[in-house]
Design a protein around this motif. Structure first.
Motif, short mmCIF file in Angstrom:
data_model
loop_
_atom_site.label_atom_id
_atom_site.label_comp_id
_atom_site.label_asym_id
_atom_site.label_seq_id
_atom_site.Cartn_x
_atom_site.Cartn_y
_atom_site.Cartn_z
N ALA A 148 0.83 -1.20 0.00
CA ALA A 148 0.00 0.00 0.00
C ALA A 148 0.86 1.26 0.00
O ALA A 148 0.56 2.24 -0.68
CB ALA A 148 -0.93 -0.01 1.21
N ALA A 149 1.98 1.23 0.74
CA ALA A 149 2.87 2.39 0.84
C ALA A 149 3.51 2.71 -0.51
O ALA A 149 3.69 3.89 -0.85
CB ALA A 149 3.94 2.15 1.89
N LYS A 150 3.83 1.69 -1.27
CA LYS A 150 4.47 1.91 -2.57
C LYS A 150 3.53 2.60 -3.56
O LYS A 150 3.99 3.30 -4.47
CB LYS A 150 4.95 0.58 -3.16
CG LYS A 150 6.16 0.00 -2.43
CD LYS A 150 6.55 -1.36 -3.00
CE LYS A 150 7.73 -1.94 -2.23
NZ LYS A 150 8.10 -3.31 -2.72
N SER A 151 2.24 2.43 -3.37
CA SER A 151 1.28 3.07 -4.27
C SER A 151 0.75 4.40 -3.70
O SER A 151 -0.08 5.05 -4.32
CB SER A 151 0.09 2.13 -4.52
OG SER A 151 -0.60 1.85 -3.32
N ASP A 152 1.26 4.80 -2.54
CA ASP A 152 0.84 6.04 -1.88
C ASP A 152 1.90 7.11 -2.11
O ASP A 152 3.04 6.96 -1.68
CB ASP A 152 0.65 5.78 -0.37
CG ASP A 152 0.06 6.98 0.36
OD1 ASP A 152 0.55 8.10 0.16
OD2 ASP A 152 -0.88 6.80 1.15
N SER A 153 1.52 8.20 -2.78
CA SER A 153 2.51 9.23 -3.14
C SER A 153 3.16 9.87 -1.91
O SER A 153 4.35 10.19 -1.94
CB SER A 153 1.83 10.32 -3.98
OG SER A 153 0.77 10.94 -3.27
N LEU A 154 2.41 10.01 -0.81
CA LEU A 154 2.97 10.62 0.40
C LEU A 154 3.97 9.68 1.07
O LEU A 154 5.02 10.13 1.55
CB LEU A 154 1.86 10.99 1.37
CG LEU A 154 1.01 12.19 1.00
CD1 LEU A 154 -0.07 12.43 2.05
CD2 LEU A 154 1.86 13.44 0.84
N MET A 155 3.66 8.39 1.11
CA MET A 155 4.59 7.45 1.72
C MET A 155 5.87 7.33 0.89
O MET A 155 6.98 7.25 1.44
CB MET A 155 3.92 6.08 1.90
CG MET A 155 2.72 6.09 2.84
SD MET A 155 3.11 6.66 4.50
CE MET A 155 4.10 5.28 5.11
N ARG A 156 5.73 7.34 -0.44
CA ARG A 156 6.92 7.32 -1.29
C ARG A 156 7.76 8.58 -1.08
O ARG A 156 8.99 8.53 -1.00
CB ARG A 156 6.53 7.20 -2.77
CG ARG A 156 5.91 5.88 -3.17
CD ARG A 156 5.97 5.68 -4.69
NE ARG A 156 5.42 6.82 -5.40
CZ ARG A 156 4.14 6.95 -5.73
NH1 ARG A 156 3.27 6.01 -5.37
NH2 ARG A 156 3.70 8.00 -6.40
#
Length: 419
Positions: free
Chosen positions: A74-82
């Motif tokens: 999920a983090a890899k597809s989240d612009s803020l987490m990236r």
């Protein structure tokens, strides 16, 4: 039992609490560029350390590979987490983030006529100089209310303000730590509270009220009609046991306002009518809902029409900060049974109608999903001051394209993309 023993993931959980404290330190130094940069760097690294500490304890956490892999995906597809991960790598291995200082300028003429621009200014440029630059263009508005909001953005994430971006990453990490606690069959732990007092071991899966991404101290307001500034003042208060006891004695048991705002509106109107009959007046109140739970409430004060415009836009800021998806607004209002137009063909508001206007209690409810309700209870006063309630008028829909009772909620509806 020590705090460490009572928390199954004490190292990671403490780092998360560190991040909460660092977020507030960063916010407190928002207007001091070097201190802000320093605290941001610490926060970005601290958030990455939460996952590092958690990974070191994976052997003691049942099902770790499954739920942690789900988090990573999920983090890899989240612009803020990236952005958070990339920012940490840049800070540690290359240089500081490329921060840009902006001033968001919002103009409010009335409920319909509004505008917003993002302008780049030096971080500590005085507001008077910003206003002078804005009004050097003769085409800019000369009436209504102007609000200047200071904002820091990262060049790599230009569409998100730093406080909001880092808060969302924090919430995601807090949700992860909550998942780890459940995996270890430990919903709570004994880690002590910290300074500031809002930094506790409680795990949030939604924005914390203390993490306000639209704080009033970062905004300055100017009433263009009056040619003066508007000071924003807010007071926090808690219902003490003594006041609660007096309230129950005067008004009866408090109603439960949790639930779908559209359904709750009728309960609020019923209670408000009782209070009006008893007190002969009713203060305005606004409840903020997230997933049918009340997450905050305020009692707004309006001194004039421009102040009302400004206040409701600040209420919309609060909706954004809380990630609220429902609101209820209760107030006394002026009411007219027909419509009258001025010489230019514009609708005359009930407040300006003179002797043919009436008083009413008004409850407006709206949700981000597009549900709307308007409950209006007209009332009159006898020569002895007694309140006489009339039949309630209920409208469970809303025509948002024309002026009407929902105009006062338009700043919120616009923030939801419904206006």
């Amino acid at each position: 039992m020590t705090a460490k023993d009572s928390c199954p993931i004490a190292a990671a959980h403490k780092r998360l609490m560190d991040c909460h404290a660092m977020w507030h330190a960063m916010a407190d130094d928002y207007m001091t560029p070097e201190s802000f940069r320093m605290h941001l760097n610490s926060l970005i690294q601290g958030m990455r350390n939460v996952t590092f500490m958690l990974q070191k304890q994976k052997a003691s956490l049942p099902g770790f590979e499954k739920w942690y892999t789900e988090f990573q995906t999920a983090a890899k597809s989240d612009s803020l987490m990236r952005w958070s991960v990339n920012s940490r790598n840049k800070i540690v291995k290359e240089s500081d983030l490329e921060l840009l200082s902006e001033a968001k300028v919002r103009w409010v003429g009335d409920w319909i006529a509004t505008g917003e621009r993002n302008l780049t200014f030096p971080p500590r440029m005085p507001s008077k100089s910003i206003l002078a630059a804005i009004f050097s263009d003769p085409g800019n508005p000369q009436m209504g209310v102007i609000t200047i909001s200071r904002r820091w953005v990262d060049k790599a994430l230009p569409d998100r303000e730093i406080l909001g971006a880092t808060r969302e990453v924090f919430v995601n990490l807090s949700t992860l730590i909550a998942t780890a606690h459940r995996a270890a069959s430990s919903e709570e732990c004994g880690l002590g509270d910290r300074e500031p007092t809002c930094v506790t071991s409680a795990l949030a899966t939604a924005p914390l009220p203390c993490m306000d991404i639209n704080p009033g101290w970062l905004q300055e307001h100017l009433d263009l009609d009056a040619g003066r500034g508007i000071e924003e003042v807010a007071y926090n208060f808690e219902l003490s046991p003594v006041i609660a006891k007096k309230s129950r004695k005067r008004y009866g048991s408090a109603i439960n306002v949790d639930g779908n705002p559209i359904e709750v509106a009728a309960r609020i109107m019923e209670q408000a009518c009782k209070a009006l009959v008893r007190d002969k007046e009713h203060v305005p109140l606004i409840w903020f809902f997230r997933d049918d739970i009340v997450v905050d409430s305020i009692m707004p004060v309006f001194f004039d029409q421009n102040g009302k415009y400004l206040t409701m836009h600040r209420v919309a800021d609060r909706v954004e900060s809380l990630r609220a998806n429902g609101v209820i607004f209760l107030s006394e209002s002026w009411y007219a049974t027909d419509e009258k137009l001025d010489k230019d063909g514009r609708l005359i508001p009930a407040r300006d109608r003179g002797r043919d206007r009436r008083e009413a209690l008004h409850v407006l409810a709206a949700t981000e999903g597009g549900e709307y309700a308007s409950l209006l209870t007209p009332f009159s006063r006898t020569i002895f001051g007694k309140i006489v309630l009339d039949e309630q008028i209920i409208d469970m829909g809303a025509d948002l394209e024309t002026p009407g009772p929902f105009n006062i909620l338009r700043p919120i509806l616009d923030r939801w993309g419904k206006g």
